[in-house]
Design an enzyme around this catalytic site. Sequence first.
Site, mmCIF file in Angstrom:
data_model
loop_
_atom_site.group_PDB
_atom_site.id
_atom_site.type_symbol
_atom_site.label_atom_id
_atom_site.label_comp_id
_atom_site.label_asym_id
_atom_site.label_seq_id
_atom_site.Cartn_x
_atom_site.Cartn_y
_atom_site.Cartn_z
ATOM 1 N N GLU A 136 0.856 -1.191 0.000
ATOM 2 C CA GLU A 136 0.000 0.000 0.000
ATOM 3 C C GLU A 136 0.889 1.237 0.000
ATOM 4 O OE1 GLU A 136 -3.570 0.567 2.641
ATOM 5 O OE2 GLU A 136 -2.418 2.313 3.302
ATOM 6 N N THR A 196 -3.917 4.793 -1.624
ATOM 7 C CA THR A 196 -4.941 5.339 -0.729
ATOM 8 C C THR A 196 -5.612 6.567 -1.342
ATOM 9 O OG1 THR A 196 -3.444 6.789 0.468
ATOM 10 C CG2 THR A 196 -3.678 4.544 1.311
ATOM 11 N N ALA A 242 -9.887 11.098 2.544
ATOM 12 C CA ALA A 242 -11.291 11.004 2.971
ATOM 13 C C ALA A 242 -12.028 12.282 2.610
ATOM 14 C CB ALA A 242 -11.360 10.768 4.473
ATOM 15 N N GLY A 248 -14.753 5.230 4.407
ATOM 16 C CA GLY A 248 -13.945 6.402 4.737
ATOM 17 C C GLY A 248 -14.196 6.810 6.177
ATOM 18 N N ASP A 249 -13.188 7.427 6.772
ATOM 19 C CA ASP A 249 -13.353 7.898 8.151
ATOM 20 C C ASP A 249 -14.256 9.118 8.170
ATOM 21 O OD1 ASP A 249 -11.988 6.076 9.730
ATOM 22 O OD2 ASP A 249 -10.061 6.915 9.124
ATOM 23 N N TYR A 280 -11.381 -5.783 9.840
ATOM 24 C CA TYR A 280 -10.742 -5.344 11.092
ATOM 25 C C TYR A 280 -10.626 -6.513 12.064
ATOM 26 C CZ TYR A 280 -11.920 -1.016 8.835
ATOM 27 O OH TYR A 280 -12.009 -0.017 7.888
ATOM 28 N N HIS A 291 -13.692 -2.797 14.105
ATOM 29 C CA HIS A 291 -13.623 -1.376 13.758
ATOM 30 C C HIS A 291 -13.869 -0.567 15.037
ATOM 31 C CE1 HIS A 291 -15.038 2.468 12.057
ATOM 32 N NE2 HIS A 291 -14.263 2.160 11.030
ATOM 33 N N GLU A 317 -20.110 -6.975 13.736
ATOM 34 C CA GLU A 317 -18.991 -6.703 12.822
ATOM 35 C C GLU A 317 -18.886 -7.806 11.750
ATOM 36 O OE1 GLU A 317 -17.417 -3.920 13.229
ATOM 37 O OE2 GLU A 317 -15.476 -4.129 12.278
ATOM 38 N N LYS A 336 -21.002 -7.294 3.288
ATOM 39 C CA LYS A 336 -20.070 -6.692 2.318
ATOM 40 C C LYS A 336 -19.704 -7.705 1.235
ATOM 41 C CE LYS A 336 -16.994 -3.837 4.256
ATOM 42 N NZ LYS A 336 -15.766 -3.121 4.701
HETATM 43 P P1 FAD Z 1 -17.695 -0.051 6.620
HETATM 44 O O1 FAD Z 1 -17.520 -1.339 5.930
HETATM 45 O O2 FAD Z 1 -18.881 0.764 6.265
HETATM 46 O O3 FAD Z 1 -17.669 -0.362 8.194
HETATM 47 C C1 FAD Z 1 -17.550 0.685 9.145
HETATM 48 C C2 FAD Z 1 -18.296 0.287 10.414
HETATM 49 O O4 FAD Z 1 -19.701 0.228 10.121
HETATM 50 C C3 FAD Z 1 -17.929 -1.119 10.939
HETATM 51 O O5 FAD Z 1 -18.013 -1.101 12.334
HETATM 52 C C4 FAD Z 1 -19.006 -2.006 10.351
HETATM 53 O O6 FAD Z 1 -19.246 -3.175 11.123
HETATM 54 C C5 FAD Z 1 -20.220 -1.085 10.376
HETATM 55 N N1 FAD Z 1 -21.182 -1.414 9.312
HETATM 56 C C6 FAD Z 1 -20.899 -1.819 8.047
HETATM 57 N N2 FAD Z 1 -22.051 -2.015 7.374
HETATM 58 C C7 FAD Z 1 -23.071 -1.707 8.219
HETATM 59 C C8 FAD Z 1 -24.487 -1.684 8.103
HETATM 60 N N3 FAD Z 1 -25.091 -2.027 6.948
HETATM 61 N N4 FAD Z 1 -25.230 -1.308 9.180
HETATM 62 C C9 FAD Z 1 -24.638 -0.932 10.341
HETATM 63 N N5 FAD Z 1 -23.288 -0.944 10.506
HETATM 64 C C10 FAD Z 1 -22.521 -1.311 9.460
HETATM 65 N N6 FAD Z 1 -9.622 5.511 4.716
HETATM 66 C C11 FAD Z 1 -9.480 6.511 3.814
HETATM 67 O O7 FAD Z 1 -10.040 7.592 3.996
HETATM 68 N N7 FAD Z 1 -8.719 6.342 2.684
HETATM 69 C C12 FAD Z 1 -8.103 5.172 2.399
HETATM 70 O O8 FAD Z 1 -7.437 5.047 1.367
HETATM 71 C C13 FAD Z 1 -8.235 4.083 3.337
HETATM 72 N N8 FAD Z 1 -7.661 2.881 3.093
HETATM 73 C C14 FAD Z 1 -7.879 1.822 3.959
HETATM 74 C C15 FAD Z 1 -7.337 0.560 3.670
HETATM 75 C C16 FAD Z 1 -7.543 -0.523 4.517
HETATM 76 C C17 FAD Z 1 -6.969 -1.889 4.162
HETATM 77 C C18 FAD Z 1 -8.302 -0.341 5.723
HETATM 78 C C19 FAD Z 1 -8.513 -1.492 6.666
HETATM 79 C C20 FAD Z 1 -8.840 0.911 6.016
HETATM 80 C C21 FAD Z 1 -8.646 2.003 5.152
HETATM 81 N N9 FAD Z 1 -9.188 3.271 5.406
HETATM 82 C C22 FAD Z 1 -9.029 4.304 4.501
HETATM 83 C C23 FAD Z 1 -9.909 3.521 6.656
HETATM 84 C C24 FAD Z 1 -11.440 3.312 6.518
HETATM 85 O O9 FAD Z 1 -11.977 4.233 5.605
HETATM 86 C C25 FAD Z 1 -12.043 3.512 7.899
HETATM 87 O O10 FAD Z 1 -11.649 2.483 8.778
HETATM 88 C C26 FAD Z 1 -13.548 3.720 7.943
HETATM 89 O O11 FAD Z 1 -13.893 4.215 9.245
HETATM 90 C C27 FAD Z 1 -14.365 2.459 7.699
HETATM 91 O O12 FAD Z 1 -14.334 2.095 6.394
HETATM 92 P P2 FAD Z 1 -14.969 0.681 5.917
HETATM 93 O O13 FAD Z 1 -14.963 0.670 4.458
HETATM 94 O O14 FAD Z 1 -14.352 -0.428 6.654
HETATM 95 O O15 FAD Z 1 -16.474 0.905 6.458
#
Ligand code: FAD
Length: 286
Positions: free
Chosen positions: A17, A48, A51, A109-110, A144, A148, A157, A164
């Site tokens: 990455e 990456t 956000a 995204g965060d 995670y 998360h 989770e 997903k």
């Molecule tokens: P989600 O899959 O949406 O999950 C987030 C939380 O919501 C989890 O607790 C999940 O259990 C919960 N959730 C999921 N679906 C639902 C639902 N339907 N109903 C209720 N709850 C739900 N961030 C950036 O900004 N840019 C990047 O390039 C980047 N790269 C990353 C690469 C990797 C390998 C990882 C692990 C993370 C990266 N991140 C990046 C960080 C990521 O964007 C954050 O961790 C963000 O807070 C969660 O993204 P996610 O896609 O996992 O979210």
Amino acid sequence: MKISDIYKNTKKSLSFEIFPPKKDSELKNIDETLSVLCELNPDFISVTFGAGGSSNCNRTIELAKKIKYEYHVEPVVHLTCLHYDKSEIDEFARVLSDEGIENILALRGDKNPNYPEKEDFRHASDMIAYLKPKGSFCFLGACYPECHPESDSRISEIKNLKDKTNAGAEVLLSQLFFDNNKFFRFIEDCRIAEINIPIIPGIMPVINAAQIKRMITLCGASFPPRFQRIINKYEDNRAALFDAGMSYALSQIIDLLVSDIDGIHLYTMNNPLVARKICEGIRNII
Ligand code: FAD
């Protein structure tokens, strides 16, 4: 090439990455980084994505094109969705498709208080389900091993992760972790939930103290005592921490590779020396 195809044979993948440089002045260094990374023959390099609305997003796509067309390595573009609406995501997808980019790491995204959240995509799975019927992308998702930070429970989770994969994620890349047992238990839980796609562990060699502190705040990864002792001892000794951090990461990677996992994803922090040292340590193993 679609990343999911890598796992159709029994090969273990090696991937890196990187992040797009923030300043124009750093852009020229990226070629030095990429030439070392690509010599190490990775199966893919993921890039990456800032956000929500950061100007670096276009750089992600530019860098992915460079990786694909100048270095002939498969890129994966990270794409976040929380701060975009459907028309903006459509536009990203159109550009990626026009540029021949086939692989997207779909992310929520965060949450970023500086950018307004939009209503169209609340989770990464929403974006995957939306884009999947529209094109021929291969979607990867994040996972995670230690949950998360916003997670309600381990069960929800895993259930959300299953959603997903049902939406169309074909490969999962994990958050970094320092305790392999956490990852092994996570894999077991995923398999029980019939999440049967490749789950690739993300490893970050820790080579400086400021970075460790950032990690603790950002992702809450737990520190096993063996790792904690290294930090306590070498926190203020950069050179020693580099050696010890690299050794720790290598021992983690070797333990993962001798187990039944599908590959290694290395968080390189754009540091080619880190990637090279790790690859030298596993040259005859992977
Ligand atoms: P989600 O899959 O949406 O999950 C987030 C939380 O919501 C989890 O607790 C999940 O259990 C919960 N959730 C999921 N679906 C639902 C639902 N339907 N109903 C209720 N709850 C739900 N961030 C950036 O900004 N840019 C990047 O390039 C980047 N790269 C990353 C690469 C990797 C390998 C990882 C692990 C993370 C990266 N991140 C990046 C960080 C990521 O964007 C954050 O961790 C963000 O807070 C969660 O993204 P996610 O896609 O996992 O979210």
